[in-house]
Motif scaffolding. Structure first.
Motif, PDB file in Angstrom:
ATOM      1  N   PHE A   1       0.830  -1.204   0.000  1.00  8.23           N
ATOM      2  CA  PHE A   1       0.000   0.000   0.000  1.00  8.23           C
ATOM      3  C   PHE A   1       0.865   1.254   0.000  1.00  8.23           C
ATOM      4  O   PHE A   1       0.543   2.261  -0.644  1.00  8.23           O
ATOM      5  N   TYR A   2       1.985   1.195   0.722  1.00  6.92           N
ATOM      6  CA  TYR A   2       2.891   2.341   0.748  1.00  6.92           C
ATOM      7  C   TYR A   2       3.363   2.684  -0.658  1.00  6.92           C
ATOM      8  O   TYR A   2       3.294   3.839  -1.092  1.00  6.92           O
ATOM      9  N   ALA A   3       3.864   1.659  -1.377  1.00  8.30           N
ATOM     10  CA  ALA A   3       4.445   1.912  -2.697  1.00  8.30           C
ATOM     11  C   ALA A   3       3.398   2.167  -3.764  1.00  8.30           C
ATOM     12  O   ALA A   3       3.580   3.017  -4.640  1.00  8.30           O
ATOM     13  N   ALA A   4       2.282   1.430  -3.694  1.00  2.71           N
ATOM     14  CA  ALA A   4       1.299   1.485  -4.770  1.00  2.71           C
ATOM     15  C   ALA A   4       0.280   2.602  -4.607  1.00  2.71           C
ATOM     16  O   ALA A   4      -0.257   3.105  -5.598  1.00  2.71           O
ATOM     17  N   SER A   5       0.033   3.007  -3.370  1.00  2.00           N
ATOM     18  CA  SER A   5      -1.019   3.997  -3.133  1.00  2.00           C
ATOM     19  C   SER A   5      -0.531   5.255  -2.422  1.00  2.00           C
ATOM     20  O   SER A   5      -0.727   6.371  -2.901  1.00  2.00           O
ATOM     21  N   PHE A   6       0.117   5.079  -1.270  1.00  3.04           N
ATOM     22  CA  PHE A   6       0.485   6.238  -0.460  1.00  3.04           C
ATOM     23  C   PHE A   6       1.477   7.156  -1.165  1.00  3.04           C
ATOM     24  O   PHE A   6       1.234   8.359  -1.303  1.00  3.04           O
ATOM     25  N   GLU A   7       2.594   6.597  -1.609  1.00  8.48           N
ATOM     26  CA  GLU A   7       3.615   7.471  -2.204  1.00  8.48           C
ATOM     27  C   GLU A   7       3.134   8.149  -3.487  1.00  8.48           C
ATOM     28  O   GLU A   7       3.337   9.353  -3.655  1.00  8.48           O
TER      29      GLU A   7
ATOM     30  N   ALA B   1      -6.440   6.798 -11.380  1.00  5.71           N
ATOM     31  CA  ALA B   1      -5.433   6.713 -10.327  1.00  5.71           C
ATOM     32  C   ALA B   1      -5.452   5.330  -9.677  1.00  5.71           C
ATOM     33  O   ALA B   1      -6.510   4.841  -9.279  1.00  5.71           O
ATOM     34  N   PRO B   2      -4.299   4.682  -9.534  1.00  4.90           N
ATOM     35  CA  PRO B   2      -4.270   3.351  -8.909  1.00  4.90           C
ATOM     36  C   PRO B   2      -4.659   3.386  -7.439  1.00  4.90           C
ATOM     37  O   PRO B   2      -5.019   2.358  -6.870  1.00  4.90           O
ATOM     38  N   TYR B   3      -4.601   4.566  -6.825  1.00  7.17           N
ATOM     39  CA  TYR B   3      -4.890   4.683  -5.402  1.00  7.17           C
ATOM     40  C   TYR B   3      -6.271   5.269  -5.115  1.00  7.17           C
ATOM     41  O   TYR B   3      -6.565   5.630  -3.989  1.00  7.17           O
ATOM     42  N   CYS B   4      -7.118   5.384  -6.098  1.00  9.21           N
ATOM     43  CA  CYS B   4      -8.459   5.972  -5.962  1.00  9.21           C
ATOM     44  C   CYS B   4      -8.343   7.481  -5.807  1.00  9.21           C
ATOM     45  O   CYS B   4      -8.456   8.212  -6.775  1.00  9.21           O
ATOM     46  N   SER B   5      -8.128   7.967  -4.581  1.00  8.84           N
ATOM     47  CA  SER B   5      -7.967   9.407  -4.366  1.00  8.84           C
ATOM     48  C   SER B   5      -7.072   9.638  -3.153  1.00  8.84           C
ATOM     49  O   SER B   5      -6.942   8.759  -2.280  1.00  8.84           O
ATOM     50  N   TYR B   6      -6.476  10.800  -3.101  1.00  4.87           N
ATOM     51  CA  TYR B   6      -5.622  11.158  -1.969  1.00  4.87           C
ATOM     52  C   TYR B   6      -6.393  11.028  -0.652  1.00  4.87           C
ATOM     53  O   TYR B   6      -5.909  10.441   0.321  1.00  4.87           O
TER      54      TYR B   6
END
Length: 219
Positions: free
Chosen positions: A103-109, A126-131
């Motif tokens: 999650f850190y690499a794929a979404s958070f960063e 966006a692969p992480y949906c939204s900030y």
């Protein structure tokens, strides 16, 4: 105890700082190879053979070269199971451990970098949906217990404590108590404090080495 002799390619105040802390927490036997990013060390032909992207950290274990911070952390923590910072394959926490590291690499960063540069990416792309969704998901997990997997610290906490320390410092994540208290709790550990103190000195020395003319002009 593993007899691996690791080499960590590192520059102060970079993503490699987190890996240095983790290796210390693991009690790892490693050589610290310090590079001066300000002087262009990471773009040298020699270093680009190790990591063609010219980034740190990179970890060498004999003939194996591992890049990407999360991959290095997973690899190193598995080498030192006696440190009890990584759930084993039969541990029911293993899935959550892998989830929050990825999650850190794929979404958070990616979400934080896009936030820093005011890049608005549609949720559908966006692969992480939204900030905001990323921040809410992380906060919800951290509210459950002192550590990301519960009552026992893991390598994931070394990662997340470091990440939140930096992103809070630059205003890239909300200063919610769940983030600030967690970051303070993790980075108060002796391993963090030792590395932070040492790399402040390293950073100053590297700045002087990379820009001696500027220092002379300012004096």
């Amino acid at each position: 105890m593993t007899d691996h002799k690791l080499v960590l390619h590192y520059a102060p105040r970079s993503r490699a700082s987190t890996i240095r802390v983790l290796l210390d927490e693991l009690g790892a036997n490693y050589e610290l190879k310090v590079h001066n990013a300000k002087a262009g060390d990471l773009q040298s032909p020699e270093y680009l053979k190790i990591n063609p992207l010219g980034k740190v950290p990179a970890l060498q274990d004999g003939q194996s070269v591992i890049t990407e911070s999360v991959a290095i952390a997973l690899y190193a923590a598995d080498l030192y199971p006696e440190a009890e910072l990584t759930p084993g394959l039969s541990d029911p926490r293993r899935g959550a451990y892998l989830r929050w590291m990825a999650f850190y690499a794929a979404s958070f960063e990616p979400a934080v970098v896009n936030k820093a540069f005011n890049t608005d990416i549609p949720q559908q792309i966006a692969p992480y949906c939204s900030y905001h969704a990323v921040m809410k998901a992380l906060a919800a997990q951290l509210e459950k217990a002192p550590y990301i997997l519960g009552d026992q610290i893991s390598a994931a906490d070394i990662f997340w404590g470091s990440a939140l320390r930096w992103t809070l410092m630059f205003g890239l994540v909300p200063d919610w108590p769940v983030f600030t208290e967690y970051a303070e709790r993790i980075t108060a550990r002796a391993s963090f404090q030792s590395v932070l103190e040492d790399e402040a000195l390293l950073d100053a020395a590297q700045e002087a080495a990379a820009n001696p003319a500027g220092i002379a002009a300012a004096s």
